[in-house]
Design an enzyme around this catalytic site. Structure first.
Site, PDB file in Angstrom:
ATOM      1  N   GLN A  50       0.806  -1.217   0.000  1.00 43.61           N
ATOM      2  CA  GLN A  50       0.000   0.000   0.000  1.00 43.61           C
ATOM      3  C   GLN A  50       0.839   1.266   0.000  1.00 43.61           C
ATOM      4  OE1 GLN A  50      -2.320  -1.857   3.443  1.00 43.61           O
ATOM      5  NE2 GLN A  50      -3.878  -0.527   2.547  1.00 43.61           N
ATOM      6  N   ARG A 107       4.712   1.197  12.649  1.00 50.34           N
ATOM      7  CA  ARG A 107       4.346  -0.171  12.266  1.00 50.34           C
ATOM      8  C   ARG A 107       4.301  -0.255  10.741  1.00 50.34           C
ATOM      9  NH1 ARG A 107      -1.099  -2.515  11.087  1.00 50.34           N
ATOM     10  NH2 ARG A 107      -0.802  -4.774  11.008  1.00 50.34           N
ATOM     11  N   HIS A 151       1.219  -9.015   5.293  1.00 53.45           N
ATOM     12  CA  HIS A 151       0.096  -8.079   5.264  1.00 53.45           C
ATOM     13  C   HIS A 151      -0.575  -8.182   3.892  1.00 53.45           C
ATOM     14  CE1 HIS A 151      -1.603  -4.215   7.106  1.00 53.45           C
ATOM     15  NE2 HIS A 151      -2.279  -4.407   5.978  1.00 53.45           N
ATOM     16  N   ASN A 196      -1.357 -10.278   9.476  1.00 57.20           N
ATOM     17  CA  ASN A 196      -2.321  -9.199   9.661  1.00 57.20           C
ATOM     18  C   ASN A 196      -3.731  -9.652   9.306  1.00 57.20           C
ATOM     19  OD1 ASN A 196      -2.900  -6.135   9.897  1.00 57.20           O
ATOM     20  ND2 ASN A 196      -3.763  -6.649   7.905  1.00 57.20           N
ATOM     21  N   GLU A 197      -4.679  -9.394  10.205  1.00 55.76           N
ATOM     22  CA  GLU A 197      -6.116  -9.574   9.947  1.00 55.76           C
ATOM     23  C   GLU A 197      -6.459 -10.931   9.319  1.00 55.76           C
ATOM     24  OE1 GLU A 197      -7.593  -4.943   9.457  1.00 55.76           O
ATOM     25  OE2 GLU A 197      -7.463  -6.202   7.669  1.00 55.76           O
ATOM     26  N   ASN A 338      -7.088  -4.351  15.199  1.00 55.58           N
ATOM     27  CA  ASN A 338      -7.514  -3.230  14.371  1.00 55.58           C
ATOM     28  C   ASN A 338      -8.990  -2.982  14.662  1.00 55.58           C
ATOM     29  OD1 ASN A 338      -4.977  -3.636  13.326  1.00 55.58           O
ATOM     30  ND2 ASN A 338      -5.675  -4.486  11.393  1.00 55.58           N
ATOM     31  N   TYR A 340     -12.265  -0.187  13.697  1.00 53.94           N
ATOM     32  CA  TYR A 340     -12.772   0.978  12.989  1.00 53.94           C
ATOM     33  C   TYR A 340     -14.231   1.273  13.291  1.00 53.94           C
ATOM     34  CZ  TYR A 340      -8.538   0.641  10.133  1.00 53.94           C
ATOM     35  OH  TYR A 340      -7.229   0.603   9.703  1.00 53.94           O
ATOM     36  N   GLU A 407      -4.276  -0.654  14.300  1.00 53.40           N
ATOM     37  CA  GLU A 407      -4.937   0.222  13.334  1.00 53.40           C
ATOM     38  C   GLU A 407      -6.202   0.796  13.943  1.00 53.40           C
ATOM     39  OE1 GLU A 407      -5.717  -1.460   9.485  1.00 53.40           O
ATOM     40  OE2 GLU A 407      -3.783  -2.508   9.410  1.00 53.40           O
ATOM     41  N   TRP A 450      -4.006   4.444  11.712  1.00 54.17           N
ATOM     42  CA  TRP A 450      -4.036   4.100  10.288  1.00 54.17           C
ATOM     43  C   TRP A 450      -4.661   5.266   9.556  1.00 54.17           C
ATOM     44  CZ3 TRP A 450      -1.987   0.182   7.501  1.00 54.17           C
ATOM     45  CH2 TRP A 450      -2.323   0.157   6.140  1.00 54.17           C
ATOM     46  N   PHE A 466      -7.433   7.604   4.626  1.00 51.24           N
ATOM     47  CA  PHE A 466      -7.307   7.469   6.076  1.00 51.24           C
ATOM     48  C   PHE A 466      -6.081   8.232   6.602  1.00 51.24           C
ATOM     49  CE2 PHE A 466      -9.995   3.894   5.086  1.00 51.24           C
ATOM     50  CZ  PHE A 466     -10.736   3.658   6.226  1.00 51.24           C
TER      51      PHE A 466
END
Length: 519
Positions: A50, A107, A151, A196-197, A338, A340, A407, A450, A466
């Site tokens: 990203q 991170r 990730h 990640n996730e 994370n 949101y 995040e 994030w 973001f």
């Protein structure tokens, strides 16, 4: 207690009232870094694909995210990470920005296909040099490196060879990859997150086909040409847990005694709320939690999957051997989460009557996610109460292990104003909530916004933002422009007095949200 009355002039009364308001207001809305423990870290997050760019430079080979992006991003948006924020070339400039902000930590993730281009075999010296340079630059500026090892960007060569995370072969190759990372960077990196996730990676990548590697049952979604939504999400998460446990065992056996670091695992969390107060929706909410969070947390804590997952998924849910169960249990030194937004849960038992059910249908729920009520914007509402409930759930059900908020951030349209008041308000409220939770006994060790700047988002590309810093993607120099949120975060970190206008903005309540369908 005697009440003494005295005559005051109007000026004296107004002055006294103003002083009282300032005292009460400051008490209610002040936020200071000194409220946090001395070892608490504040930082920002990005990930390799990203942010780095340089996708075709210095020996890097494609990852499944490159393939996904160049294949049309599941027809959701246009854009890729070929250049992204060009962090690969601008790392010195970016680390200086971080230092000037006053950040404690950064991170980021390592691109497996940059370090070991074919997923296994020879190390790419240019990739090794880049990450050494980045880590050294961070250390030279007093910034702690928190590294994520995977990730969403598996080397495409491993996907081509044996279908990547669908195959158990990935455990061996992942362990060899992280061995290189521990050996080459572990003298300076103390905080490692393996994956990640895992929960949404398995769901979005292998059930509904909206993320790399875009696998799902072809009959389930038009965007997929291969996959099996009924089985692959479970296989992928299973192999990720096994790969994590293997990496943790390797680190503890071979490196921890010398390097004294910590191994963690990352999970996307949600505030789950019953759509109605009926017993059916309340039970359904617990079921959704078990499927989306207990899916990972139960094995890490107890060595096995939740009972409801075993019941609903049946033989499609892989099982652990006794040896594997013992290896996975207690394999984390910390949990990265994370957060949101919240989602509403409605009971939907009819899906259990379907043949060839997928992972989401096994949950037997309908889920909706909230956005702001104003239809001209697409922003996350502030749901700190639900964030507190997530922290309580983790502590109450799984123990008070150390937690890093990896995040947390606010979504706006990319071309929104640099005066991003809504993001400032969002961050202030969550940081304030974390301070309160720490005082109440939560073992939270760090907070990462994030994201550091506007990056390629996996579900919206460059259309949504973001970032604390804005980048005009049409600018050949990709100049970094600080938003108001960057200034606010920096002022907080440097213990500068808070702008009174910002405090007044924060005082206003968040708008009422409206619903959109998530699943």
């Amino acid at each position: 207690m005697a009440l003494i009355l005295k005559n005051f002039s109007l000026t004296e009364l107004l002055t006294a009232a103003a002083v009282l308001v300032v005292i009460l207001f400051s008490s209610a809305y002040s936020l200071n870094k000194d409220e946090f423990p001395s070892d608490f870290v504040f930082g920002v997050s990005t990930s390799a694909y990203q942010f780095e760019g340089a996708a075709n430079e210095d020996g890097r080979k494609p990852s499944i995210w490159d393939t996904f992006a160049h294949g049309g991003n599941a027809n959701m948006y246009e854009g890729d990470g070929d250049i992204a924020c060009d962090g690969y070339h601008k790392y010195k400039e970016d680390v200086e920005l971080m230092a000037n902000m006053g950040l404690d930590a950064y991170r980021f993730s390592i691109s497996w296909s940059r370090l070991i281009p074919d997923g296994k075999g020879p190390i790419n010296p240019k990739g090794l040099q880049y990450y050494n340079n980045l880590i050294n630059e961070l250390i030279n500026h007093g910034i702690e490196a928190h590294v994520t090892l995977h990730h969403w960007d598996l080397p495409q060569s491993l996907e081509d060879e044996y279908e990547g995370w669908v195959s158990k072969k990935i455990v061996k190759d992942f362990t060899s990859y992280v061995d290189v990372c521990f050996r080459e960077f572990g003298d300076r990196v103390k905080y490692w997150t393996t994956v990640n996730e895992v929960n949404v990676y398995a769901m979005y990548g292998y059930d509904i086909g909206m993320a790399p590697p875009q696998r799902c049952s072809p009959s389930f979604a038009a965007n997929c040409s291969r996959g099996n939504s009924s089985a692959e999400p479970y296989l992928v998460a299973h192999h990720m847990l096994l790969a994590h446990a293997s990496a943790a065992r390797l680190y503890r056996k071979k490196y921890k005694g010398m390097q004294h670091g910590f191994i963690g695992f990352n999970l996307l969390t949600f505030g789950f709320v019953p759509l109605t107060n009926t017993s059916e929706d309340i039970v359904a909410t617990q079921r959704a939690q078990d499927f989306m969070m207990g899916w990972v947390l139960n094995p890490l804590t107890f060595g096995d999957y939740p009972d409801i997952m075993k019941k609903n998924a049946g033989s499609r849910l892989p099982s652990f051997t006794i040896k594997e169960s013992n290896l996975i249990k207690n394999s984390i030194d910390f949990l990265g989460i994370n957060f949101y937004n919240l989602i509403y849960v409605k009971n939907s038992p009819a899906s259990l009557n379907m043949e060839d059910r997928d992972y989401t249908q096994d949950m037997a729920v309908e889920i909706t996610v909230l956005i702001e009520n104003d239809t001209s914007i697409d922003e996350f509402p502030i749901t700190t109460k639900n964030f507190q409930e997530v922290l309580y759930y983790l502590k109450n059900d799984y123990g008070n292990f150390p937690i890093y908020i990896h995040e947390n951030g606010h979504r706006t349209f990319r071309n929104s104003s640099l005066n991003d008041w809504s993001r400032v308000k969002y961050l202030h409220k969550y940081i304030e909530t974390i301070a309160n939770e720490i005082r109440s006994g939560s073992n939270i060790k760090g907070y990462f916004v994030w994201s550091f700047m506007d990056v390629l988002e996996i579900l919206s590309g460059y259309e949504e933002s973001f970032g604390l810093y804005y980048i005009d993607m049409k600018d050949p120099n990709l100049k970094r422009q600080p938003k108001l949120s960057a200034k606010w975060y920096s002022d907080f970190l440097k213990r500068k007095p808070m702008d009174s206008k910002i405090i007044m903005e924060i005082e206003n309540d968040a708008p009422l949200p409206s619903e959109i369908s998530l699943l």
